[in-house]
Scaffold this motif. Structure first.
Motif, PDB file in Angstrom:
ATOM      1  N   UNK A   1       0.835  -1.207   0.000  1.00 40.86           N
ATOM      2  CA  UNK A   1       0.000   0.000   0.000  1.00 40.86           C
ATOM      3  C   UNK A   1       0.873   1.262   0.000  1.00 40.86           C
ATOM      4  N   UNK A   2       1.968   1.175   0.759  1.00 38.68           N
ATOM      5  CA  UNK A   2       2.818   2.355   0.873  1.00 38.68           C
ATOM      6  C   UNK A   2       3.956   2.364  -0.155  1.00 38.68           C
ATOM      7  N   UNK A   3       4.059   1.306  -0.903  1.00 36.70           N
ATOM      8  CA  UNK A   3       5.162   1.216  -1.853  1.00 36.70           C
ATOM      9  C   UNK A   3       5.027   2.204  -2.983  1.00 36.70           C
ATOM     10  N   UNK A   4       6.104   2.977  -3.221  1.00 40.38           N
ATOM     11  CA  UNK A   4       6.024   4.002  -4.251  1.00 40.38           C
ATOM     12  C   UNK A   4       6.726   3.541  -5.512  1.00 40.38           C
ATOM     13  N   UNK A   5       6.178   3.982  -6.622  1.00 39.09           N
ATOM     14  CA  UNK A   5       6.821   3.640  -7.900  1.00 39.09           C
ATOM     15  C   UNK A   5       6.548   4.759  -8.872  1.00 39.09           C
ATOM     16  N   UNK A   6       7.391   4.877  -9.889  1.00 44.19           N
ATOM     17  CA  UNK A   6       7.151   5.885 -10.906  1.00 44.19           C
ATOM     18  C   UNK A   6       6.109   5.352 -11.876  1.00 44.19           C
ATOM     19  N   UNK A   7       5.100   6.174 -12.100  1.00 42.15           N
ATOM     20  CA  UNK A   7       4.050   5.781 -13.050  1.00 42.15           C
ATOM     21  C   UNK A   7       4.401   6.379 -14.397  1.00 42.15           C
ATOM     22  N   UNK A   8       4.900   5.497 -15.322  1.00 43.44           N
ATOM     23  CA  UNK A   8       5.282   6.026 -16.637  1.00 43.44           C
ATOM     24  C   UNK A   8       4.098   6.091 -17.584  1.00 43.44           C
ATOM     25  N   UNK A   9       2.925   5.743 -17.078  1.00 44.15           N
ATOM     26  CA  UNK A   9       1.720   5.936 -17.880  1.00 44.15           C
ATOM     27  C   UNK A   9       1.392   4.779 -18.813  1.00 44.15           C
ATOM     28  N   UNK A  10       2.216   3.739 -18.825  1.00 47.16           N
ATOM     29  CA  UNK A  10       1.970   2.621 -19.751  1.00 47.16           C
ATOM     30  C   UNK A  10       2.047   1.309 -18.986  1.00 47.16           C
ATOM     31  N   UNK A  11       1.115   0.437 -19.263  1.00 46.58           N
ATOM     32  CA  UNK A  11       1.154  -0.901 -18.672  1.00 46.58           C
ATOM     33  C   UNK A  11       0.990  -1.901 -19.807  1.00 46.58           C
ATOM     34  N   UNK A  12       1.971  -2.819 -19.889  1.00 43.26           N
ATOM     35  CA  UNK A  12       1.913  -3.819 -20.943  1.00 43.26           C
ATOM     36  C   UNK A  12       1.586  -5.176 -20.368  1.00 43.26           C
ATOM     37  N   UNK A  13       0.658  -5.807 -20.981  1.00 37.03           N
ATOM     38  CA  UNK A  13       0.257  -7.146 -20.566  1.00 37.03           C
ATOM     39  C   UNK A  13       1.041  -8.122 -21.441  1.00 37.03           C
ATOM     40  N   UNK A  14       1.783  -9.021 -20.790  1.00 39.04           N
ATOM     41  CA  UNK A  14       2.614  -9.953 -21.546  1.00 39.04           C
ATOM     42  C   UNK A  14       1.790 -11.144 -22.025  1.00 39.04           C
ATOM     43  N   UNK A  15       2.393 -11.858 -22.978  1.00 39.66           N
ATOM     44  CA  UNK A  15       1.728 -13.047 -23.513  1.00 39.66           C
ATOM     45  C   UNK A  15       1.363 -14.028 -22.397  1.00 39.66           C
ATOM     46  N   UNK A  16       2.353 -14.206 -21.470  1.00 33.04           N
ATOM     47  CA  UNK A  16       2.090 -15.186 -20.408  1.00 33.04           C
ATOM     48  C   UNK A  16       1.045 -14.690 -19.412  1.00 33.04           C
ATOM     49  N   UNK A  17       0.692 -13.371 -19.559  1.00 37.35           N
ATOM     50  CA  UNK A  17      -0.410 -12.856 -18.740  1.00 37.35           C
ATOM     51  C   UNK A  17      -1.758 -13.101 -19.422  1.00 37.35           C
ATOM     52  N   UNK A  18      -1.733 -13.978 -20.377  1.00 37.14           N
ATOM     53  CA  UNK A  18      -2.958 -14.323 -21.135  1.00 37.14           C
ATOM     54  C   UNK A  18      -3.520 -13.091 -21.838  1.00 37.14           C
TER      55      UNK A  18
END
Lengths: 381, 758
Positions: free
Chosen positions: B377-394
């Motif tokens: 919940x508190x973990x911070x990350x840079x949001x580069x605005x793009x999320x890619x779903x991989x092949x193995x993510x169906x």
């Protein structure tokens, strides 16, 4: 001895006139006048309306006719009925002529051309015709002492049949039925053989069936009959049912003592049509209740029984037959008029004697009682 | 001689016996009819001659939370035509006269203020059965009453009657909530045939809104008067002992505050009008037409509806006495955007980002955060605005790249240091794409749906309004079912990870109503009490006694996980208040609240923007807020209790933060500062206009005694004109032209005690 009793020479006149007056059947006279009085009351109640000023025009006319009727009755009583035998043929012929004339010159009321308009009054010849035909039939069946032959019966029937046929053309089925009734009684009393009577009855039944089938009767007449026979309302005769139901409801509403005189327009009898004429008994029944109705019926009973008694004690067959005719006529009219109001007879237009509003009816009724009194007064001569 | 012959005597005796028996028969019959059969015939007798007349009972009123009457009854003049008289006057041969009369009648009725077409009038007259009285116009003015009254021979059978009709003192305010009444139709008639409040075939019945759902309470019980009549139906007297007085219906008191209602409706319209002025980012984008919207204000502590607005709206007055076909056609034509629909309860919308708190709740509550590829919940990350779903993510159904929305310059929005709180504050999509993918690929793949359902989304709230829509929370099974039932409309039957990603940001097939959204946030606000919202508070009889009372209806007490609720509320608080002093990065609702100088230190507001994509249409703008909320950053607000939750949805209007948020910011600002403008009834407005113009006229008369007579008369004339024009502000009345016809309205409304002018 018999010939000139009423209009006898002057030497006997005063004493015999006096004695004749004493021989009047007072019971019949009083009962007749009582019914007439009650009738006037009922006509007034049925026609006065609900306005603040009651409508008296119907009452006035009816009273006028009642007075004229009483006078006419007195005159009838004066002329020895036996002289009427000679006049019978003339009266009969005149009746036929007048009945034919009314078909051409008469005015149409409620669909029937049965009235002459004379000044402010309307005259219904078929009502007076009843008396003429009774006298004619009585005279015809006293020509010969013996039991009437088949030929005589047929002739007698023709005598009654001709005026009936003319009246049927008006058309006025109710009056024709009255003619049929008193003719039947006269024939019976005149000694017509039982088998002739039986045959006659069969013919009447066959003829009735034929008239119904052949459509001689008007539609409304058939409706009234089928409504009575079937006791089941159809689209055609629903009006008849309504009338009969309303009439019975009104009479039933009278209960034992009635709802009281003079506010008929607020009552059920207001829904009944012809309530001052043919259906006047509904007003009697509702306003005077069983008590008043029974008194009226009892008065009629007295009238009919007195007529019967006069007939039984008449000095000759002519007198007996006249009384038989008047009895048949009165009895049938009372029974049919009260019967249709109470639902035990089919509806036909027949006035209640002395009570229903209508000049001709009341005059003819007084005439007939005058005739009977006439016979009674001369029973010892 | 006959004397010797006994036959006639004998036969006469027979006749005598027959006669006696006939008399006996008559007496017996009379005895039966009049003595034995009395009960039956007495009943028949009274049925024969009595007429029962129905006395309609006044309908109950509808009042707001403070007792302002929102729906009342008034007596109006009604133009009727007696069909038998009319038909007798216009037989077939007189067609031309008939048309001429109808035309004249239509002109006169229209002139009196009820626009009436000749064809409609003719149809109304023709369609009525030959024994009826037909109502031609309701609520006509006195001029027409006088006009028709003076010309009975010109309009045969046309009569003026009086009738009790619905009156709406506040005009169109809360039209969707109140609903309207109309003539009962056959199916409604069948459904109420057992009602103790008997209906006649031409009675009115509640058709929509409160009028419909509280029909049983509002409707009075008709009485009966029994009259004795003659055979010609003339009334002789009333049988008073048989009279049953009509019982007026009960009053329904709402939780709505008419002042707040007025403000909410106004803010909604203003926002839509404002939204229409936006420029499209690209020419290929759909037009921002902002045709419709809805707004709901709830009390999170009780579930009471404080205001409910839907746009476009309609005038319930149009339904008084029956709406004209042309007006009804206009109201129901597609171009009108269904003004009769209450979008707050019947409109179903993709919630967009306003759904994110529920995704977040599901993810935290079910322990997804900090597992797999998800941060804590508190973990911070840079949001580069793009999320890619991989092949193995169906990633199987085409779309594998999911991005944040773009800013005004068309650049994909990015954000540094995004944790769960900030993901809500700045509305990071990729943060939720990640959650959606992770949950979708896990065993517990219904975590988001379960969370949404817990907060009451996807099912009817149970508010006391008819025709509420349920919304929809899609899942694996539903998708399969739909595909099976109708493969043409739903070609895909497999629930993909992409579907779960869409769901996580409130897109795809998910649908909610504005009321559901407001209620879900209210549940979050009050700590887990899911209410069935009440819009009616009580039902009162005419004598003031309470017949029914509607206590808060708590459907469920959700044991909200504080580990989930607290960071979510903190994130939502940031939407209106957070601004990075260095980068100037702000919460998505910051501008709207800043623009109205909302005192967030006093009344911290938790809120969420939403900008939902709609196929081939401009985005739906959403904004939900509640407050005041205890803000951990502001110690003096620790005891704050959220008393308002408000949801706004604007169709085809663009960004939620830019378009929907101002509605809430402005409304709540006025609410908390006690500056909600008072709503005035039409009557008070008219009275005030009359008073003002009288004052102006008096002032003008005083001012012209010196000489310039012309201005004085003009002033008086226009002042007179203003009394006729209801609620016309006095400012315009002074400029009204002299062509105004002479106004003959004789009743100038007067202010009652305790009433004041705006």
């Amino acid at each position: 001895m018999t010939a000139l009793a009423g209009f006898g020479p002057a030497r006997r006149s005063s004493s015999s006139q006096t004695s004749l007056v004493w021989r009047v059947d007072v019971t019949l006279l009083v009962a007749t006048l009582a019914v007439t009085g009650l009738g006037l009351l009922m006509v007034y109640s049925a026609t006065r309306g609900t306005g603040s000023v009651p409508n008296k025009s119907f009452l006035d006319r009816q009273m006028t006719f009642a007075f004229v009727g009483v006078g006419l009755m007195a005159v009838t009583m004066l002329i020895d009925y036996r002289r009427l035998r000679e006049l019978a043929a003339l009266a009969y012929a005149a009746t036929i002529v007048v009945l034919l004339a009314v078909l051409v010159l008469g005015v149409r009321v409620n669909g029937a051309r049965a009235w002459f308009r004379i000044g402010p009054f309307q005259l219904q010849p078929s009502e007076f015709g009843k008396i003429a035909v009774i006298v004619a039939l009585a005279a015809f069946f006293t020509i010969d002492r013996a039991t009437p032959t088949a030929r005589q019966v047929l002739l007698g029937l023709a005598l009654a049949g001709v005026p009936s046929a003319i009246i049927m053309l008006q058309p006025d089925l109710g009056t024709v039925l009255v003619y049929t009734a008193f003719t039947t009684v006269i024939l019976t009393v005149a000694g017509v053989r039982p088998r002739h009577l039986l045959l006659l009855a069969l013919v009447v039944v066959a003829a009735s069936a034929a008239t119904l089938q052949l459509g001689v009767l008007s539609e409304y007449q058939v409706d009234r009959l089928t409504a009575f026979v079937d006791q089941k309302p159809t689209k055609e005769n629903v009006g008849v049912f309504e009338q009969q139901r309303n009439a019975q409801t009104a009479i039933g509403n009278g209960g034992m003592l009635g709802t009281g005189l003079f506010d008929g327009d607020q009552k059920n009898s207001a829904l009944v049509s012809q309530k001052q004429t043919d259906f006047i008994f509904t007003v009697v029944g509702e306003e005077l209740g069983f008590a008043g109705s029974a008194v009226l019926v009892a008065l009629y009973g007295i009238i009919v029984l007195r007529i019967w008694r006069v007939g039984a004690t008449a000095p000759d067959l002519f007198g007996t037959l006249i009384c038989a005719g008047v009895l048949g006529m009165t009895m049938f009219q009372v029974f049919e008029s009260i019967g249709m109001s109470t639902g035990i007879m089919p509806i036909t237009g027949i006035p209640l004697p002395f009570v229903s509003y209508g000049g001709s009816s009341i005059l003819a009724s007084f005439l007939s009682v005058g005739l009977v009194e006439n016979v009674h007064m001369r029973r010892f001569q | 001689m006959a004397m010797t012959d006994d036959a006639p005597r004998f036969r006469l005796r027979i006749i005598g016996v027959i006669s006696i028996s006939l008399f006996v028969a008559l007496v017996a019959r009379l005895w039966y009819l009049q003595v034995l059969n009395t009960a039956e015939s007495e009943q028949l007798a009274s049925a024969n001659i009595e007429r029962e007349v129905r006395d309609p009972a006044p309908r109950g009123r509808i009042l707001d939370v403070n007792g302002n009457i929102l729906v009342d009854n008034k007596v109006v003049n009604v133009v009727k035509v007696d069909k038998p008289v009319w038909d007798a006057a216009f037989p077939k041969a007189k067609r031309a006269e008939r048309i001429a009369t109808i035309t004249k009648l239509a002109i006169e009725i229209s002139r009196s203020g009820r626009l009436t077409k000749v064809a409609e009038l003719a149809k109304a007259i023709d369609n009525a059965s030959s024994i009826q009285e037909v109502t031609l116009a309701v609520d006509v003015d006195r001029d027409l009453v006088l006009y028709l009254g003076e010309r009975p021979e010109e309009f045969p059978g046309v009569t003026i009657d009086q009738a009790l009709v619905r009156d709406y003192p506040f005009g169109d305010l809360a039209a969707h909530v109140l609903g309207y009444v109309g003539r009962i139709n056959s199916s409604e008639f069948a459904s109420v045939k057992d009602s103790p409040k008997t209906y006649a075939p031409d009675d009115e019945i509640g058709k929509t809104g409160i009028e419909k759902i509280f029909e049983d309470e509002l409707r009075g019980t008709p009485g009966t008067s029994v009259f004795q009549v003659t055979s010609s139906e003339r009334v002789i007297r009333e049988i008073t002992e048989r009279r049953v007085d009509p019982k007026p219906g009960h009053d329904v008191w709402l939780t709505i505050d008419i002042n707040l209602q007025q403000l909410t409706e106004q803010e909604l319209v203003d926002a839509l009008v404002q939204a229409r002025t936006q420029n499209k980012r690209n020419d290929t984008d759909p037009d921002i037409t902002a045709p419709a919207g809805a707004a709901v204000v709830l009390d999170p502590q009780t579930g009471a509806v404080r205001a409910m607005a839907s746009y476009p709206t309609y005038s319930p007055k149009d339904f008084v006495g029956g709406i004209s076909q042309s007006k009804y056609d206009t109201l129901t034509s597609p171009g009108s955007y269904s003004p009769l629909t209450n979008r707050a309860t019947e409109g179903q919308y993709a919630p967009g980002s306003t759904f994110k708190p529920f995704t977040a709740y599901g993810a935290i509550d079910k322990g997804f955060m900090g597992t797999g590829r998800l941060p804590t919940v508190d973990g911070r990350a840079f949001d580069d605005g793009v999320f890619n779903l991989a092949k193995f993510d169906r990633c199987t159904s085409g779309k594998c790249e999911f991005t944040n929305s773009r800013d005004g310059t068309g650049k994909i929005v990015t954000s540094p240091d995004v944790d769960l709180r900030k993901s809500l504050t700045v509305s990071s999509d990729t943060y939720y794409y990640r959650i959606g993918a992770e949950i979708g690929l896990s065993k517990n793949d219904r975590a988001i749906q379960t969370s949404a359902e817990t907060f009451g989304l996807g099912r009817v709230t149970g508010v006391q309004l008819p025709s509420e829509a349920s919304g929809l929370i899609p899942d694996k099974d539903l998708k399969k079912q739909r595909n099976k039932a109708n493969p043409t409309a739903f070609p895909f039957g497999d629930w993909t990870t992409g579907d779960n990603i869409n769901l996580a940001v409130g897109q795809g097939d998910v649908l909610v109503t504005p009321l559901q959204l407001a209620n879900a946030y209210a549940t979050l606000a009050n700590g887990g009490h899911l209410f069935a919202p009440n819009i009616a508070s009580q039902v009162k009889a005419l004598d003031g006694s309470v017949v029914r009372e509607f206590a808060p209806r708590e459907l469920e007490t959700i044991n909200l996980n504080p580990a989930a609720r607290e960071p979510i509320i903190e994130g939502l608080l940031g939407v209106t208040s957070w601004r990075d002093p260095v980068t100037d990065e702000r919460g998505t609702g910051y501008k709207a609240f800043n623009d109205v100088r909302f005192d967030l230190n006093k009344w911290p507001i938790a809120s969420k923007t939403g900008t939902a994509e709609v196929d081939k249409k401009a985005d739906t703008a959403l904004f939900i807020a509640f407050g005041p909320v205890p803000d951990p950053a502001k110690p003096n607000t620790a005891n704050a209790v959220p008393t308002y939750a408000m949801a706004v949805v604007l169709e085809q209007s663009g960004f939620g933060g830019a378009n929907a948020a101002p509605v809430v910011a402005d409304t709540l600002n006025k609410v908390f500062n006690g500056r909600v403008p008072k709503a005035f009834s039409d009557r008070v407005l008219a009275a005030c206009a009359a008073r003002t113009s009288a004052q102006i006229a008096a002032a003008a008369a005083r001012g012209t005694t010196g000489g310039t007579g012309s201005t004085g008369t003009t002033g008086a004339k226009s002042a007179l004109g203003a009394t006729g024009a209801k609620a016309t502000p006095p400012a315009t009345s002074t400029t009204s032209t002299t062509t105004t016809p002479p106004v003959t309205t004789t009743r100038v409304p007067l202010l009652r005690e305790g009433e004041s002018c705006p």
